[in-house]
Motif scaffolding. Structure first.
Motif, PDB file in Angstrom:
ATOM      1  N   LEU A  47      41.211  19.315  15.704  1.00  0.00           N
ATOM      2  CA  LEU A  47      40.357  18.443  14.582  1.00  0.00           C
ATOM      3  C   LEU A  47      40.127  20.178  13.954  1.00  0.00           C
ATOM      4  O   LEU A  47      39.578  20.409  12.988  1.00  0.00           O
ATOM      5  CB  LEU A  47      39.056  18.610  15.166  1.00  0.00           C
ATOM      6  N   GLY A  48      41.004  20.877  14.586  1.00  0.00           N
ATOM      7  CA  GLY A  48      40.966  22.866  13.634  1.00  0.00           C
ATOM      8  C   GLY A  48      39.215  23.773  13.951  1.00  0.00           C
ATOM      9  O   GLY A  48      39.238  23.741  12.624  1.00  0.00           O
ATOM     10  N   ALA A  49      39.326  23.347  14.559  1.00  0.00           N
ATOM     11  CA  ALA A  49      37.896  24.007  15.072  1.00  0.00           C
ATOM     12  C   ALA A  49      37.478  25.253  15.518  1.00  0.00           C
ATOM     13  O   ALA A  49      38.513  26.009  16.262  1.00  0.00           O
ATOM     14  CB  ALA A  49      37.106  22.639  15.841  1.00  0.00           C
ATOM     15  N   THR A  50      36.761  26.800  15.890  1.00  0.00           N
ATOM     16  CA  THR A  50      36.697  27.245  16.129  1.00  0.00           C
ATOM     17  C   THR A  50      35.526  26.860  17.808  1.00  0.00           C
ATOM     18  O   THR A  50      35.163  26.621  17.885  1.00  0.00           O
ATOM     19  CB  THR A  50      35.736  28.367  15.398  1.00  0.00           C
ATOM     20  N   LEU A  51      36.059  28.120  18.030  1.00  0.00           N
ATOM     21  CA  LEU A  51      35.623  27.903  20.357  1.00  0.00           C
ATOM     22  C   LEU A  51      34.114  27.553  19.419  1.00  0.00           C
ATOM     23  O   LEU A  51      32.966  27.008  20.539  1.00  0.00           O
ATOM     24  CB  LEU A  51      34.926  29.443  20.612  1.00  0.00           C
ATOM     25  N   THR A  52      33.524  28.222  18.292  1.00  0.00           N
ATOM     26  CA  THR A  52      31.591  28.435  18.467  1.00  0.00           C
ATOM     27  C   THR A  52      31.904  26.947  18.143  1.00  0.00           C
ATOM     28  O   THR A  52      30.439  27.137  18.540  1.00  0.00           O
ATOM     29  CB  THR A  52      31.655  29.654  17.487  1.00  0.00           C
ATOM     30  N   VAL A  57      30.050  20.048  19.978  1.00  0.00           N
ATOM     31  CA  VAL A  57      29.321  19.124  20.094  1.00  0.00           C
ATOM     32  C   VAL A  57      29.162  18.919  21.938  1.00  0.00           C
ATOM     33  O   VAL A  57      28.529  17.789  22.007  1.00  0.00           O
ATOM     34  CB  VAL A  57      31.223  18.823  20.139  1.00  0.00           C
ATOM     35  N   ILE A  58      28.277  19.567  22.387  1.00  0.00           N
ATOM     36  CA  ILE A  58      27.956  19.836  24.057  1.00  0.00           C
ATOM     37  C   ILE A  58      26.523  19.765  23.483  1.00  0.00           C
ATOM     38  O   ILE A  58      25.531  19.728  24.143  1.00  0.00           O
ATOM     39  CB  ILE A  58      28.446  21.005  24.937  1.00  0.00           C
ATOM     40  N   THR A  59      26.220  21.347  22.251  1.00  0.00           N
ATOM     41  CA  THR A  59      24.699  21.004  22.349  1.00  0.00           C
ATOM     42  C   THR A  59      24.481  19.840  20.952  1.00  0.00           C
ATOM     43  O   THR A  59      23.245  19.887  21.969  1.00  0.00           O
ATOM     44  CB  THR A  59      24.708  22.767  21.235  1.00  0.00           C
ATOM     45  N   ASN A 104      36.749  15.464  11.750  1.00  0.00           N
ATOM     46  CA  ASN A 104      36.577  16.816  11.875  1.00  0.00           C
ATOM     47  C   ASN A 104      34.919  17.377  12.741  1.00  0.00           C
ATOM     48  O   ASN A 104      34.838  16.018  12.900  1.00  0.00           O
ATOM     49  CB  ASN A 104      36.568  17.363   9.732  1.00  0.00           C
ATOM     50  N   ILE A 105      35.379  18.392  12.915  1.00  0.00           N
ATOM     51  CA  ILE A 105      34.276  18.736  14.241  1.00  0.00           C
ATOM     52  C   ILE A 105      33.160  18.353  13.315  1.00  0.00           C
ATOM     53  O   ILE A 105      32.477  17.921  14.636  1.00  0.00           O
ATOM     54  CB  ILE A 105      34.895  20.436  14.600  1.00  0.00           C
ATOM     55  N   TRP A 106      32.430  18.243  12.625  1.00  0.00           N
ATOM     56  CA  TRP A 106      30.702  18.446  12.693  1.00  0.00           C
ATOM     57  C   TRP A 106      30.667  16.451  12.718  1.00  0.00           C
ATOM     58  O   TRP A 106      29.859  16.373  12.166  1.00  0.00           O
ATOM     59  CB  TRP A 106      30.671  19.004  10.671  1.00  0.00           C
ATOM     60  N   GLU A 107      31.832  15.636  12.105  1.00  0.00           N
ATOM     61  CA  GLU A 107      31.480  14.069  12.030  1.00  0.00           C
ATOM     62  C   GLU A 107      31.246  14.323  13.818  1.00  0.00           C
ATOM     63  O   GLU A 107      30.380  13.739  14.168  1.00  0.00           O
ATOM     64  CB  GLU A 107      32.732  13.582  12.060  1.00  0.00           C
ATOM     65  N   LEU A 108      32.360  14.824  14.506  1.00  0.00           N
ATOM     66  CA  LEU A 108      32.545  14.391  15.556  1.00  0.00           C
ATOM     67  C   LEU A 108      30.691  14.948  16.243  1.00  0.00           C
ATOM     68  O   LEU A 108      30.029  14.487  17.442  1.00  0.00           O
ATOM     69  CB  LEU A 108      33.321  15.037  16.503  1.00  0.00           C
ATOM     70  N   VAL A 109      30.192  16.392  15.889  1.00  0.00           N
ATOM     71  CA  VAL A 109      28.730  17.239  16.640  1.00  0.00           C
ATOM     72  C   VAL A 109      27.761  15.629  15.883  1.00  0.00           C
ATOM     73  O   VAL A 109      26.969  16.058  16.510  1.00  0.00           O
ATOM     74  CB  VAL A 109      28.380  18.162  15.763  1.00  0.00           C
ATOM     75  N   ALA A 110      27.748  15.351  14.638  1.00  0.00           N
ATOM     76  CA  ALA A 110      27.220  14.307  13.670  1.00  0.00           C
ATOM     77  C   ALA A 110      26.324  13.395  14.958  1.00  0.00           C
ATOM     78  O   ALA A 110      25.514  12.513  15.334  1.00  0.00           O
ATOM     79  CB  ALA A 110      27.129  13.748  12.385  1.00  0.00           C
ATOM     80  N   PHE A 111      27.998  12.149  15.899  1.00  0.00           N
ATOM     81  CA  PHE A 111      27.715  11.325  16.114  1.00  0.00           C
ATOM     82  C   PHE A 111      27.409  11.518  17.595  1.00  0.00           C
ATOM     83  O   PHE A 111      26.519  10.871  18.695  1.00  0.00           O
ATOM     84  CB  PHE A 111      29.281  10.727  16.221  1.00  0.00           C
ATOM     85  N   ARG A 112      28.319  13.024  17.998  1.00  0.00           N
ATOM     86  CA  ARG A 112      27.256  13.066  19.273  1.00  0.00           C
ATOM     87  C   ARG A 112      25.936  13.325  19.661  1.00  0.00           C
ATOM     88  O   ARG A 112      25.281  12.999  20.256  1.00  0.00           O
ATOM     89  CB  ARG A 112      27.690  14.346  19.498  1.00  0.00           C
TER      90      ARG A 112
END
Length: 526
Positions: A47-52, A57-59, A104-112
């Motif tokens: 997803l081309g994301a940074t560690l932060t 995804v967990i938070t 992308n990473i923010w889609e994944l965060v929203a769905f999580r």
């Protein structure tokens, strides 16, 4: 008309199916809390994301979990428990599919986050459904069966996640939920019954301010705990601001729940002495359960160089031990063994486990050094989970069981969040302290130090490096060795502190229980 306390008790085949459904849902939710941990690196790459970024995804999942857990009892009363449980499974399952398809990473965060809203409900509602499906005399056994899912779940996550990531790809850690979610939804709609709670609230009676204050307080607190260490705690303006927001959110939320006619969280249920003790002990157990589940895989991977799958597999024998312990503990409770004594023994066994880990930790520790301590950890958790949960809910009836389960569930999750935040902070701080102390002893004028550097330098020169390059690499090896040793010492300290925390709990438990751990036979007959 409110349904009688024992009208929801099931027998035979129906009770077996309801129990399987509830445990399956609790297991789904908890496995998903830890399964992501081993897939973060792969997610970053694809997803081309940074560690932060990827930490969110967990938070996001954890924040959604702890916001919805205290509201589950109230939501069950509004929509009917069966409907609410089924809808939560559907939300969780659909969100799992969307997580797997995130681009992308923010889609994944929203769905999580959406997945966490569905998942948090599964945990507490499953506990309430199991508790109410068994007669009061067998509730210890009911909690034992539920406890198998809750204790085994966090341990199953890493090896299962490691296997799926190594052999397939990270979306499959979410896709695995889909068939299980469909089965659980169909079983819920067919077999689970709802209590009749009386009238539902009208939309203008719903405590919207309470919901906003709860989300503000819990969400801010969870963010502070998850990101405090990497953002340098109170040296960061956002952490300071959110800590203040969380504190005022808590104060205003408590005030609102006490004065509003239709509160979303019934704080009066905490008048029950057993539940008060249970919430404190659930917090400490969450601290130890999630804290030690975090430390061991990190230690084995970062210090010993194990794979994610091997690190996860190490925890399985201990989890199986806990699962085997559960029915025996349930039977002991049924026979009248005081829960207070069992919890005290559980904490003492946990103390022995931490002490053995403290003595066995080296940069070369093998499986054989950790096998028996982790079996002891499994025994300790078996003695803690069921007695704490049964004790907490033992003198509650009707809808108060759900409200009590919500409190213990929330405190266990928060205990885990506090445990992880405090442990990661201490590991970083203690590693730095030990490093400074070790470097102070590495005096360049000492013969042993000079001989070690010379050996290393000659080794590198034999590989074709120049004198200066070899000396530089010799210093790097020495520095790495110091860093590794100081990290091991930090982990040893953490285990010692955890052990002392559990040891301090024992007299506190034995003192409190004598007056409180009694179920009035007259109450039990209703």
């Amino acid at each position: 008309m409110v349904i009688a306390d024992d009208d929801l008790v099931e027998y035979g085949f129906r009770r077996v199916i309801i129990t399987i459904t509830a445990v399956l849902c609790a297991l789904l939710e908890i496995v998903d809390t830890t399964i992501v941990n081993v897939a973060l690196t792969n997610m970053r790459g694809s997803l081309g994301a940074t560690l932060t970024d990827v930490a969110w995804v967990i938070t996001a999942y954890a924040i959604a979990n702890v916001i919805v857990i205290p509201m589950t009892s109230w939501l069950s009363q509004q929509f009917g428990r069966r409907n609410y449980f089924a809808v939560s499974i559907v939300i969780f399952t659909v969100a799992s599919f969307l997580c797997g398809n995130a681009t992308n990473i923010w889609e994944l965060v929203a769905f999580r986050f959406v997945q966490g809203l569905g998942g948090g409900a599964l945990l507490v509602t499953a506990q309430t459904i199991i508790t109410e499906s068994y007669p009061i005399a067998k509730r210890g056994m009911a909690q034992a069966i539920y406890g198998m899912g809750v204790i085994v779940g966090p341990t199953l996550g890493p090896p299962l996640g490691g296997y799926l990531v190594d052999n397939f790809s990270w979306p499959y850690i979410f896709y695995i939920n889909i068939p299980l979610g469909i089965i659980a939804t169909l079983l819920t709609l067919t077999f689970v019954r709802s209590p009749k709670y009386g009238e539902k609230l009208k939309s203008n009676q719903v405590d919207w301010y309470g919901i906003i204050l709860l989300a503000t307080f819990i969400g801010s607190l969870q963010f502070v705990l998850e990101h405090g260490q990497q953002d340098d705690w109170f040296n960061d303006h956002l952490i300071v601001t959110l800590s203040i927001v969380s504190l005022f959110g808590l104060i205003l939320f408590i005030w609102r729940q006490l004065v509003y006619k239709y509160p979303i969280v019934n704080l009066s249920v905490l008048k029950d002495g057993n539940l008060r003790i249970g919430t404190v002990m659930s917090f400490i157990m969450g601290f130890g359960l999630y804290g030690s589940t975090l430390i061991i895989p990190i230690y084995t991977q970062s210090i010993l160089g194990w794979t994610a799958t091997d690190a996860g597999l190490l925890l399985i024998p201990g989890s199986i031990t806990t699962a085997i312990m559960m029915p025996f503990v349930g039977k002991m409770i049924q026979k009248g063994v005081p829960q207070g004594y069992m919890v005290a023994v559980g904490f003492f066994v946990f103390f022995i486990f931490t002490l053995l880990m403290y003595f066995n930790m080296t940069p070369d520790t093998g499986v054989e050094h950790m096998y028996w301590p982790l079996i002891l950890r499994g025994i300790g958790l078996g003695l803690l989970f069921v007695p704490i949960t049964t004790l907490s809910l033992s003198t509650l009836k009707g809808k108060n069981i759900g409200e009590g389960a919500a409190f213990t569930g929330m405190m266990r999750q928060l205990g885990g969040s506090f445990g992880i935040a405090i442990i990661t902070t201490f590991i970083t701080r203690l590693t730095q302290t030990h490093r400074v102390n070790l470097v102070a002893n590495l005096d360049g004028s000492k013969l042993e130090v000079q001989q070690r550097l010379q050996q290393l330098q000659q080794g590198f020169m034999a590989k074709g490096y120049s004198i200066n390059e070899s000396l530089k690499k010799a210093y790097e090896v020495l520095d790495f060795s110091v860093m590794k040793q100081s990290t091991v010492l930090a982990y040893m300290d953490i285990f010692l502190y955890l052990g002392l925390l559990f040891l301090c709990c024992i007299p506190f438990i034995l003192l409190i229980k004598k007056g409180n751990n009694k179920i009035n036979p007259a109450d039990a007959m209703h």
